[in-house]
Design an enzyme around this catalytic site. Structure first.
Site, PDB file in Angstrom:
ATOM      1  CB  SER A  53     -16.386  13.949  42.321  1.00  0.00           C
ATOM      2  OG  SER A  53     -16.330  14.029  40.942  1.00  0.00           O
ATOM      3  CE  LYS A  63     -19.448  12.003  40.133  1.00  0.00           C
ATOM      4  NZ  LYS A  63     -17.899  12.313  39.655  1.00  0.00           N
ATOM      5  CB  SER A  77     -13.878  13.210  39.113  1.00  0.00           C
ATOM      6  OG  SER A  77     -13.658  14.338  39.676  1.00  0.00           O
TER       7      SER A  77
END
Length: 482
Positions: free
Chosen positions: A148, A71, A172
């Site tokens: 996220s 990520k 997230s």
């Protein structure tokens, strides 16, 4: 290995095939490349082109040769540009070294093949940004994959990857797990090292780990990467036995608290989320557990106020630190409207505001710890809704101030932030379905450092209410190209 064959296997199975010589790592990566190339034009999950070759990794690790992605936030790999979802960083700044967890991912054998999208600085329950665009949910491309860690979730949910890095400061990992039909564990604070860049990211709210499709992958990966690094502030006791062993052994009889009222945000809860949670409660009772309606005694308004302080101060520090480093001025030309509003709010806070927030967090931690003296696990929906429509959480909305943005996020994500505040482990499992076929996540929160209990219980639920046969449209489209 064809892309459809590849998609049938989780990380544990792929590693076994490679280790046993039934397929080469190169063949697995060719299949992964085909799968990613089939779905990413639709999902927009990668923030830069797929790597021509996977990053270096230990082929002898427990997941030797298994495709993976990182990520675009917090964790970093040497030489790989990081953008954090913001225009402030242009096309990305190459990182000078691996973070501690990246080193452990490499040692585990995970072969990173790309960088996945995040919203700007991670402060959104949807993965949409001006810098890189919107990521689409593989179950319904009009919907968000959550945030996220939505880029990672979209690719794992579409079966283009078996596992991908994710992190969690307010949900997230668990929110995109729920939206994309995945297993999402937020480990206890201190279980996975945030070093060397951070001691307690986001005032201790932030935790690093991954998204998987199966409980055994989740447990096996935690076995591979957990533990402290020199200088870490927290030192958790090692588990009595490997986390993976817990998945097969199953859980002893537990006392489980059922709660369908959000801990923060105050938003309504969708009937499908309540129904999935109640169905899980019945399944747990059938497995021999005691389930009762109960909830820790919390001042939800005070928790929200403190959480806003934590998030806006973190954003102000990040924005202003980057601006000084890059020689730029934060503004609407390089920041989204709500990020700028939150950074301004954070700059205006006093030291006493941070101490007051920590006092509130301490009160919540103590209340939840006392509650766990009576209940082993808390069962809730993961989100207030199964997912959100793309655009609902529009971070570039100039009509929203910092509090307005916070309230909009946590009106749909009112169950997840409490585990970040307390440091407790929590896991989302895809145990429900809507009439549209969307997955619905159900959350289990355990006592601090009790990942073993959660993973044992998750293994039982995976066997009792299996989800492996459910596949999103994007995965089926990729299989059709094989």
């Amino acid at each position: 290995m064809r892309a459809d064959e590849y998609a049938d296997h989780d990380a544990t199975a792929l590693a076994a095939l490679i280790r046993d010589g039934e397929v080469s790592a190169g063949e697995v990566h060719a299949a992964a490349a085909d799968a990613i190339d089939a779905v990413n034009p639709t999902l927009n999950a990668l923030v830069q082109p797929r790597f021509a070759e996977p990053l270096a990794h230990d082929a002898a690790g427990p997941f030797g040769g298994v495709p993976f992605a990182i990520k675009d936030l917090v964790l970093h790999a040497e030489g790989v540009p990081q953008r954090a979802g913001t225009r402030m960083l242009g096309d990305g700044v190459p990182m000078p070294a691996d973070s501690a967890l990246m080193t452990r991912f490499r040692r585990a054998g995970l072969a990173a093949t790309g960088v996945t999208a995040t919203p700007e600085f991670g402060f959104n329950a949807s993965t949409e940004s001006v810098a890189t665009g919107a990521v689409h949910n593989p179950w319904d491309t009009t919907r968000s994959p959550g945030g996220s860690s939505g880029g990672s979730a979209a690719l794992v949910g579409a079966r283009a990857l078996p596992v991908a890095h994710a992190n969690d400061g307010g949900g997230s990992i668990r929110i995109p797990a729920a939206a994309c039909g995945l297993v999402g564990l937020k480990p206890s604070l201190g279980r996975v090292s945030p070093g060397p860049d951070y001691a307690d990211p986001l005032l201790g709210l932030g935790v690093e780990f991954a998204l998987t499709r199966t409980v055994r992958d989740c447990a096996g990966l935690l076995d591979a990467v957990h533990g402290s690094e020199p200088g870490d502030r927290h030192l958790l006791p090692a588990p009595a036995r490997p986390f993976l062993d817990e998945v097969g052994a199953g859980a002893a009889p537990l006392r489980i608290a059922l709660c369908t009222t959000p801990f923060s945000g105050g938003g309504a809860v969708d009937p499908d989320c309540v129904a999935a949670t109640l169905a899980t409660a019945r399944a747990l009772e059938a497995l021999g557990h005691v389930v009762e309606e109960a909830s820790p005694d919390l001042d939800a308004a005070a928790v929200d106020d403190a959480n806003l302080v934590a998030w806006t101060s973190f954003l102000a520090d990040g924005v202003d630190g980057l601006a000084a480093l890059l020689g730029v001025t934060p503004g609407r030309d390089n920041l989204e409207a709500t990020t700028l509003a939150c950074a301004i709010h954070g700059r205006e806070l006093r030291a006493s505001d941070l101490y007051a927030a920590e006092r509130t967090f301490n009160t919540a931690r103590r209340a939840v710890a006392a509650f766990h003296q009576r209940y082993d696990v808390v069962l809730t929906p993961t989100m207030n809704v199964p997912n959100t429509e793309l655009g609902h959480l529009h971070a570039d909305d100039e009509s929203l101030d910092a509090r307005g943005w916070y309230d909009r996020i946590f009106a749909v994500a009112g169950f997840t932030a409490l585990a970040n505040i307390t440091g407790n482990p929590a896991i989302s499992l895809p145990l429900g379905r809507t009439a549209q076929g969307w997955p619905v996540g159900v959350q289990l929160m355990g006592a601090y450092a009790a990942e073993s209990t959660l993973l044992a219980l998750a293994g039982d639920l995976e066997r009792a209410l299996p989800w492996a046969a459910h596949r999103p449209e994007a995965a089926l489209a990729a299989a059709g190209r094989a």
